[in-house]
Design an enzyme around this catalytic site. Structure first.
Site, PDB file in Angstrom:
ATOM      1  N   CYS A 192      29.873 -22.394 -62.019  1.00 55.72           N
ATOM      2  CA  CYS A 192      28.949 -23.496 -62.335  1.00 55.72           C
ATOM      3  C   CYS A 192      29.262 -24.161 -63.664  1.00 55.72           C
ATOM      4  CB  CYS A 192      27.513 -22.990 -62.357  1.00 55.72           C
ATOM      5  SG  CYS A 192      26.969 -22.455 -60.752  1.00 55.72           S
TER       6      CYS A 192
HETATM    7  N1  CO8 Z   1      10.681 -16.105 -49.227  1.00 53.03           N
HETATM    8  C1  CO8 Z   1       9.635 -15.314 -49.536  1.00 53.03           C
HETATM    9  N2  CO8 Z   1       9.723 -14.251 -50.362  1.00 53.03           N
HETATM   10  C2  CO8 Z   1      10.924 -13.958 -50.870  1.00 53.03           C
HETATM   11  C3  CO8 Z   1      12.064 -14.742 -50.603  1.00 53.03           C
HETATM   12  C4  CO8 Z   1      11.912 -15.845 -49.739  1.00 53.03           C
HETATM   13  N3  CO8 Z   1      12.948 -16.643 -49.429  1.00 53.03           N
HETATM   14  N4  CO8 Z   1      13.115 -14.238 -51.263  1.00 53.03           N
HETATM   15  C5  CO8 Z   1      12.684 -13.176 -51.941  1.00 53.03           C
HETATM   16  N5  CO8 Z   1      11.356 -12.992 -51.708  1.00 53.03           N
HETATM   17  C6  CO8 Z   1      10.485 -11.937 -52.246  1.00 53.03           C
HETATM   18  C7  CO8 Z   1      11.277 -10.705 -52.657  1.00 53.03           C
HETATM   19  O1  CO8 Z   1      11.439  -9.839 -51.565  1.00 53.03           O
HETATM   20  C8  CO8 Z   1      10.385 -10.118 -53.729  1.00 53.03           C
HETATM   21  O2  CO8 Z   1       9.316  -9.417 -53.114  1.00 53.03           O
HETATM   22  P1  CO8 Z   1       8.709  -8.070 -53.791  1.00 53.03           P
HETATM   23  O3  CO8 Z   1       8.150  -8.536 -55.099  1.00 53.03           O
HETATM   24  O4  CO8 Z   1       7.689  -7.643 -52.792  1.00 53.03           O
HETATM   25  O5  CO8 Z   1       9.875  -7.163 -53.961  1.00 53.03           O
HETATM   26  C9  CO8 Z   1       9.783 -11.346 -54.410  1.00 53.03           C
HETATM   27  O6  CO8 Z   1       9.875 -12.416 -53.454  1.00 53.03           O
HETATM   28  C10 CO8 Z   1      10.507 -11.733 -55.682  1.00 53.03           C
HETATM   29  O7  CO8 Z   1      11.918 -11.776 -55.427  1.00 53.03           O
HETATM   30  P2  CO8 Z   1      12.983 -12.014 -56.570  1.00 53.03           P
HETATM   31  O8  CO8 Z   1      12.735 -11.059 -57.681  1.00 53.03           O
HETATM   32  O9  CO8 Z   1      14.351 -12.039 -55.960  1.00 53.03           O
HETATM   33  O10 CO8 Z   1      12.583 -13.519 -57.003  1.00 53.03           O
HETATM   34  P3  CO8 Z   1      12.830 -14.259 -58.347  1.00 53.03           P
HETATM   35  O11 CO8 Z   1      11.557 -14.655 -58.921  1.00 53.03           O
HETATM   36  O12 CO8 Z   1      13.800 -13.558 -59.229  1.00 53.03           O
HETATM   37  O13 CO8 Z   1      13.530 -15.623 -57.829  1.00 53.03           O
HETATM   38  C11 CO8 Z   1      15.726 -16.592 -57.723  1.00 53.03           C
HETATM   39  C12 CO8 Z   1      14.769 -15.549 -57.155  1.00 53.03           C
HETATM   40  C13 CO8 Z   1      15.164 -17.969 -57.401  1.00 53.03           C
HETATM   41  C14 CO8 Z   1      17.075 -16.415 -57.071  1.00 53.03           C
HETATM   42  C15 CO8 Z   1      15.834 -16.452 -59.259  1.00 53.03           C
HETATM   43  O14 CO8 Z   1      16.031 -15.098 -59.605  1.00 53.03           O
HETATM   44  C16 CO8 Z   1      16.927 -17.279 -59.880  1.00 53.03           C
HETATM   45  O15 CO8 Z   1      17.065 -18.461 -59.657  1.00 53.03           O
HETATM   46  N6  CO8 Z   1      17.687 -16.652 -60.779  1.00 53.03           N
HETATM   47  C17 CO8 Z   1      18.751 -17.339 -61.495  1.00 53.03           C
HETATM   48  C18 CO8 Z   1      19.930 -17.315 -60.621  1.00 53.03           C
HETATM   49  C19 CO8 Z   1      21.024 -18.195 -61.106  1.00 53.03           C
HETATM   50  O16 CO8 Z   1      20.897 -19.058 -61.946  1.00 53.03           O
HETATM   51  N7  CO8 Z   1      22.168 -17.987 -60.525  1.00 53.03           N
HETATM   52  C20 CO8 Z   1      23.257 -18.802 -60.811  1.00 53.03           C
HETATM   53  C21 CO8 Z   1      24.019 -18.797 -59.551  1.00 53.03           C
HETATM   54  S1  CO8 Z   1      24.950 -20.145 -59.360  1.00 53.03           S
HETATM   55  C22 CO8 Z   1      26.450 -20.003 -60.102  1.00 53.03           C
HETATM   56  O17 CO8 Z   1      26.679 -19.491 -61.120  1.00 53.03           O
HETATM   57  C23 CO8 Z   1      27.577 -20.591 -59.339  1.00 53.03           C
HETATM   58  C24 CO8 Z   1      28.218 -19.591 -58.526  1.00 53.03           C
HETATM   59  C25 CO8 Z   1      29.235 -20.250 -57.682  1.00 53.03           C
HETATM   60  C26 CO8 Z   1      28.657 -21.186 -56.676  1.00 53.03           C
HETATM   61  C27 CO8 Z   1      28.386 -20.569 -55.370  1.00 53.03           C
HETATM   62  C28 CO8 Z   1      27.963 -21.568 -54.317  1.00 53.03           C
HETATM   63  C29 CO8 Z   1      27.466 -20.948 -52.978  1.00 53.03           C
END
Ligand code: CO8
Length: 373
Positions: free
Chosen positions: A156
């Protein structure tokens, strides 16, 4: 050393968009099918049932409401769940190059430049459609540019790394002007069957033209006051796709060669890394962080951006401080911060300072400090 500016930007946006509700409906249909097909094993406790996704969760956790894609029908078909694209012949432009060319042409036009004015083409993005010939050389060919091009991948953060390479080349005189192009077909390497991340990515392409400040003809110029890059190894965002996949024994599972991450860890570790990078970079340039007029941040997660901007500005940021495009585009990897710049720079006044900042897998982060002319 010459003073250097960004003199034009361009954006290519695919025609088709998918709302959260549409994406969730497809995902939940897949979950229902999977659970029905495995009902006996699930009842026996041998297989865990899959859980449904929800639009409310997606907006709350990420700020994403929709994403553009190169193919909507494939992504939304619960039996396919990936974009389907036509297999093009070697004598046709690749899809990635086609998107790159569209963004580059717009950047050239906005800069008041033509292909003959450019010496160097960088394709800086997360995933390249093939190993070789370089996509940048293909793009150079279709744009009709003399000189040279090469590809680079810093996930990214690629656009910021590309801008630093371009600035160095222009300042040192090895290129008159450089196109930094970030085409991203993120939906091609997203696991749409993974509830934790099926909503994260979208497709787009961006381009920036970098050239000497004194000879630029564009009225819409930003001097590059400085660039700073940082990397730190982490496995929290990873994709094991590669040319040795077919040779590896035992073969990897199908989902190991798609994007996967520990999203919460990424959030916690990258926010302080980026805030520190920005504060130290601005400090070393003699700029008080709270005076920065605008941050064009990587567009991965709204909460992440708000925290980073708050740590730098010293107050809760509004959309005027740090514009948001991830609601409409989702995470377009290296294109995200440039889309924000492209759409939200016209209102800055002469002398205003803005920072383009990209960060992601690696970990990698880059800051480009700009001043409006
Ligand atoms: N619907 C409903 N509930 C869900 C869902 C869903 N889709 N997904 C997860 N949950 C649930 C989980 O099971 C969990 O439940 P419980 O509390 O009962 O265990 C709860 O929701 C919370 O889950 P998370 O802890 O996973 O949720 P977060 O609040 O952490 O949010 C995110 C998840 C949105 C992914 C967040 O952590 C985030 O955005 N983090 C930053 C990530 C980031 O910036 N990554 C960068 C990646 S991109 C990059 O660098 C480029 C890579 C190369 C490109 C690739 C292209 C494909």
């Amino acid at each position: 050393m010459k003073r250097v500016c960004i003199s034009g930007s361009g954006l290519f946006t695919p025609a088709e968009s998918i709302s959260n509700d549409e994406l969730v409906a497809a995902f939940n249909a897949y979950v229902e099918n999977h659970n029905a097909e495995n009902a006996t094993a699930i009842a026996a406790g041998a297989v865990e049932p899959l859980q449904p996704s929800s639009s409310e969760f997606i907006v709350k956790a990420s700020g994403i409401k929709a994403r553009y894609t190169v193919n909507k029908a494939g992504v939304l078909d619960p039996k396919v769940m990936r974009p389907l694209i036509r297999n093009r012949g070697d004598d046709e432009p690749s899809l990635l190059a086609e998107m790159a060319v569209a963004a580059a042409q717009q950047a050239l036009q906005n800069a008041g430049r033509e292909a003959k004015d450019v010496d160097m083409v960088l394709v800086a993005c997360s995933n390249l459609q093939r190993p070789y010939p370089a996509i940048a050389v293909e793009v150079q060919h279709y744009l009709g540019i003399q000189g040279y091009g090469y590809d680079m991948n810093v996930a990214c953060a690629s656009a910021a790394f590309g801008v630093q390479a371009a600035v160095d080349a222009v300042a040192g005189g090895s290129a008159r002007a450089v196109l930094v192009i970030s085409p991203e077909i993120c939906t091609g390497h997203l696991n749409f069957r993974n509830r934790d991340c099926h909503f994260i990515f979208g497709d787009a392409a961006t381009a920036l033209l970098v050239e000497p400040l004194d000879t630029a003809v564009s009225k819409d110029r930003f001097e590059v006051l400085g660039t700073r890059l940082q990397t730190q190894f982490s496995n929290n965002i990873r994709n094991n796709f590669g040319f040795l996949n077919a040779s590896e024994q035992p073969p990897r599972p199908w989902n190991d060669v798609l994007f996967h991450q520990e999203g919460r860890k990424v959030f916690k570790e990258v926010v302080p890394m980026v805030a520190e990078l920005l504060n130290s970079h601005l400090g070393d340039l003699g700029i008080v962080p709270s005076t920065v007029r605008r941050f064009w941040l990587h567009q991965a997660n709204l909460g992440m951006n708000q925290l980073i901007a708050k740590r730098v500005l010293g107050h809760e940021p509004g959309t005027d401080d740090a514009p948001v495009i991830l609601d409409e585009y989702a995470n377009t990897s290296s294109a995200g911060s440039v889309i924000a710049f492209h759409k939200y720079h016209q209102d800055l006044k002469a002398g205003d300072v803005g920072v383009l900042c990209a960060f992601g897998a690696g970990y990698s982060a880059g800051s480009v400090v700009l001043r409006r002319l």
